[in-house]
Write a protein that holds these residues in place. Structure first.
Motif, PDB file in Angstrom:
ATOM      1  N   PHE A  92       0.853  -1.198   0.000  1.00 38.54           N
ATOM      2  CA  PHE A  92       0.000   0.000   0.000  1.00 38.54           C
ATOM      3  C   PHE A  92       0.885   1.243   0.000  1.00 38.54           C
ATOM      4  CE2 PHE A  92      -3.227  -2.949   1.749  1.00 38.54           C
ATOM      5  CZ  PHE A  92      -4.320  -2.598   0.978  1.00 38.54           C
ATOM      6  N   LYS A  94       1.067   5.352  -0.669  1.00 41.93           N
ATOM      7  CA  LYS A  94       0.367   6.624  -0.923  1.00 41.93           C
ATOM      8  C   LYS A  94       1.442   7.658  -1.239  1.00 41.93           C
ATOM      9  CE  LYS A  94      -3.282   5.960   2.448  1.00 41.93           C
ATOM     10  NZ  LYS A  94      -3.574   6.481   3.787  1.00 41.93           N
ATOM     11  N   VAL A 102      -8.179   5.119   2.081  1.00 43.11           N
ATOM     12  CA  VAL A 102      -8.785   3.790   2.253  1.00 43.11           C
ATOM     13  C   VAL A 102     -10.018   3.982   3.138  1.00 43.11           C
ATOM     14  CG1 VAL A 102      -8.431   1.502   3.274  1.00 43.11           C
ATOM     15  CG2 VAL A 102      -6.605   2.534   1.933  1.00 43.11           C
ATOM     16  N   HIS A 105     -13.548  -0.325   6.246  1.00 46.78           N
ATOM     17  CA  HIS A 105     -13.869  -1.664   5.720  1.00 46.78           C
ATOM     18  C   HIS A 105     -13.400  -2.741   6.681  1.00 46.78           C
ATOM     19  CE1 HIS A 105      -9.616  -1.335   4.735  1.00 46.78           C
ATOM     20  NE2 HIS A 105      -9.590  -2.638   4.534  1.00 46.78           N
ATOM     21  N   ASP A 107     -11.482  -6.432   6.318  1.00 50.98           N
ATOM     22  CA  ASP A 107     -10.736  -7.192   5.302  1.00 50.98           C
ATOM     23  C   ASP A 107     -11.446  -8.481   4.881  1.00 50.98           C
ATOM     24  OD1 ASP A 107      -8.686  -5.337   5.468  1.00 50.98           O
ATOM     25  OD2 ASP A 107      -7.482  -6.539   6.853  1.00 50.98           O
ATOM     26  N   THR A 120      -3.319  -9.734  10.351  1.00 51.34           N
ATOM     27  CA  THR A 120      -2.560  -9.106   9.259  1.00 51.34           C
ATOM     28  C   THR A 120      -1.504  -8.166   9.831  1.00 51.34           C
ATOM     29  OG1 THR A 120      -4.431  -9.163   7.734  1.00 51.34           O
ATOM     30  CG2 THR A 120      -2.738  -7.521   7.281  1.00 51.34           C
ATOM     31  N   TRP A 122       1.148  -5.251   9.250  1.00 53.19           N
ATOM     32  CA  TRP A 122       1.347  -4.156   8.294  1.00 53.19           C
ATOM     33  C   TRP A 122       2.665  -3.500   8.698  1.00 53.19           C
ATOM     34  CZ3 TRP A 122       2.105   1.065   7.770  1.00 53.19           C
ATOM     35  CH2 TRP A 122       1.549   1.748   6.661  1.00 53.19           C
ATOM     36  N   MET A 135      -2.946   4.083   9.214  1.00 54.29           N
ATOM     37  CA  MET A 135      -4.205   3.356   9.380  1.00 54.29           C
ATOM     38  C   MET A 135      -4.861   3.773  10.696  1.00 54.29           C
ATOM     39  SD  MET A 135      -3.962  -0.540   8.069  1.00 54.29           S
ATOM     40  CE  MET A 135      -2.638  -1.099   9.126  1.00 54.29           C
ATOM     41  N   HIS A 186      -3.470  -6.443  12.727  1.00 52.04           N
ATOM     42  CA  HIS A 186      -4.917  -6.268  12.922  1.00 52.04           C
ATOM     43  C   HIS A 186      -5.707  -7.510  12.556  1.00 52.04           C
ATOM     44  CE1 HIS A 186      -4.493  -4.667   8.700  1.00 52.04           C
ATOM     45  NE2 HIS A 186      -5.693  -5.206   8.524  1.00 52.04           N
ATOM     46  N   HIS A 192     -11.407  -0.662   9.683  1.00 52.58           N
ATOM     47  CA  HIS A 192     -10.267   0.260   9.614  1.00 52.58           C
ATOM     48  C   HIS A 192     -10.239   0.979   8.277  1.00 52.58           C
ATOM     49  CE1 HIS A 192      -8.871  -3.476   7.807  1.00 52.58           C
ATOM     50  NE2 HIS A 192      -7.876  -2.818   7.226  1.00 52.58           N
ATOM     51  N   SER A 194      -7.865   4.608   6.162  1.00 55.06           N
ATOM     52  CA  SER A 194      -6.782   5.591   6.294  1.00 55.06           C
ATOM     53  C   SER A 194      -7.049   6.804   5.416  1.00 55.06           C
ATOM     54  CB  SER A 194      -5.415   4.964   5.963  1.00 55.06           C
ATOM     55  OG  SER A 194      -5.337   4.628   4.600  1.00 55.06           O
ATOM     56  N   ARG A 203       4.186   7.317   1.752  1.00 50.87           N
ATOM     57  CA  ARG A 203       3.838   6.438   2.871  1.00 50.87           C
ATOM     58  C   ARG A 203       3.743   5.023   2.310  1.00 50.87           C
ATOM     59  NH1 ARG A 203      -1.401   4.002   4.916  1.00 50.87           N
ATOM     60  NH2 ARG A 203      -0.660   2.882   3.069  1.00 50.87           N
ATOM     61  N   SER A 207       1.548  -4.934   3.587  1.00 45.52           N
ATOM     62  CA  SER A 207       0.502  -5.616   4.334  1.00 45.52           C
ATOM     63  C   SER A 207       0.559  -7.107   4.024  1.00 45.52           C
ATOM     64  CB  SER A 207      -0.851  -5.022   3.909  1.00 45.52           C
ATOM     65  OG  SER A 207      -1.875  -5.509   4.716  1.00 45.52           O
ATOM     66  N   GLN A 209      -1.223 -10.049   4.148  1.00 41.33           N
ATOM     67  CA  GLN A 209      -2.669 -10.191   4.319  1.00 41.33           C
ATOM     68  C   GLN A 209      -3.154 -11.558   3.853  1.00 41.33           C
ATOM     69  OE1 GLN A 209      -4.839  -7.007   2.336  1.00 41.33           O
ATOM     70  NE2 GLN A 209      -5.816  -6.761   4.309  1.00 41.33           N
TER      71      GLN A 209
HETATM   72  O1  LIG Z   1      -2.438   0.961   3.905  1.00 44.81           O
HETATM   73  C1  LIG Z   1      -3.553   1.382   4.231  1.00 44.81           C
HETATM   74  O2  LIG Z   1      -3.784   2.550   4.438  1.00 44.81           O
HETATM   75  C2  LIG Z   1      -4.689   0.405   4.415  1.00 44.81           C
HETATM   76  C3  LIG Z   1      -4.232  -1.019   4.464  1.00 44.81           C
HETATM   77  C4  LIG Z   1      -5.314  -1.997   4.812  1.00 44.81           C
HETATM   78  O3  LIG Z   1      -6.479  -1.716   4.749  1.00 44.81           O
HETATM   79  C5  LIG Z   1      -4.908  -3.334   5.236  1.00 44.81           C
HETATM   80  O4  LIG Z   1      -3.719  -3.648   5.248  1.00 44.81           O
HETATM   81  O5  LIG Z   1      -5.817  -4.140   5.586  1.00 44.81           O
END
Ligand SMILES: O=C(O)CCC(=O)C(=O)O
Length: 277
Positions: A92, A94, A102, A105, A107, A120, A122, A135, A186, A192, A194, A203, A207, A209
């Motif tokens: 991820f 930015k 983001v 939501h 996951d 997960t 991050w 986040m 998480h 969550h 962002s 940034r 992740s 995931q």
């Molecule tokens: O990187 C982000 O801002 C969101 C990442 C996210 O939603 C996640 O890793 O589940």
């Protein structure tokens, strides 16, 4: 006895749905990974870009190494036990002063699994804070069932479907501020999101995931996993992926393509629109 996490951290994961921060590698090591990432972005722009961001640990050995980092995997073992496989990974990014965000939501919503109980990590490869768009977690929301998500496909929303949960109780929001080389963990059902990056540096968050025990199965799509530790999965329709021996290892680059096609068929099942990630 736990390997990395304290009793309080394990309790926090179960009570609030996240733990943060946990130091994984030094700031210097994080900077060196960020530099290598930026080198391969320049060298292989087809293989890694804002749209081709899934499962990069299959194309690049330095990201595979991070996915198997002992501190990360020990922390995961503290939460889910000794048999561990990785479902996918997402980079991820930015960009500085960009509008990307983001939305709220959970996951697990579109992952097509028979459980939402998985962690997960991050990992921050650059500072992740209020300015750069860290986040934010809604504490305790992992105890809710999966909430209704509206697929918006909004232009600046970098989630696959731009999926949004409305009417979130933001009074329970907690920002996860991370220095480079630190991680948060998480829960698959915690709400969550962002905000955009208003800062002047990228940034970047990797992740992982998500890591799962062997008793969680894919019910939509095929069981394609990276084995990480302990007993290997033995799914009837399964494929256990290889690990890249070097950046752009042709064997795992080909496997990544297959894994990403499977991922896309899972994440966009039933959707009218589809993005390239
Ligand atoms: O990187 C982000 O801002 C969101 C990442 C996210 O939603 C996640 O890793 O589940």
């Amino acid at each position: 006895m736990s390997k990395v996490l304290t009793k309080e951290q394990i309790e926090q994961y179960h009570d609030q749905g996240f733990i943060s921060p946990i130091r994984v590698i030094s700031e210097r090591e994080a900077l060196s990974i960020k530099n290598e990432l930026e080198q391969v972005e320049a060298e292989f722009p087809e293989e890694i870009n804002a749209e081709n961001r899934n499962n990069l640990h299959l194309s690049f050995a330095f990201l595979d190494k991070l996915a198997h980092n002992k501190i990360i995997v020990d922390a995961i073992e503290d939460l889910i036990g000794p048999n561990i496989s990785l479902w996918a990974s997402v980079m991820f990014i930015k960009e500085p002063s960009s509008k990307h965000y983001v939305s709220w939501h959970q996951d697990a919503t579109y992952m097509g699994l028979d459980s939402m109980n998985f962690p997960t990590p991050w990992i921050a490869l650059s500072p992740s804070n209020k300015e750069t768009g860290c986040m934010t977690m809604i504490s305790g929301s992992h105890k809710l069932k999966i909430q209704e998500h509206e697929d918006t496909f909004a232009e600046n929303n970098i989630l696959t479907r731009g999926q949004v949960i409305q009417n979130v109780d933001e009074s329970r929001a907690v920002d996860l501020i991370l220095e480079p080389g630190e991680m948060s963990i998480h829960h698959g059902a915690v709400i969550h999101g962002s905000q955009p990056n208003k800062g002047n540096q990228r940034r970047i968050g990797f992740s992982l995931q998500s890591y799962m025990p062997n008793d969680i199965s894919q019910v939509v799509g095929r069981n394609i996993w990276t084995h990480v530790r302990g007993q290997k999965r033995e799914d009837k329709d399964g494929l256990l992926l290889d690990r890249p021996k070097f950046n752009m290892d042709p064997k795992t680059v080909a496997q990544r393509k297959l894994a990403n096609e499977n991922l896309s068929s899972i994440l966009y099942k039933g959707s009218k629109e589809k993005r390239n990630y």
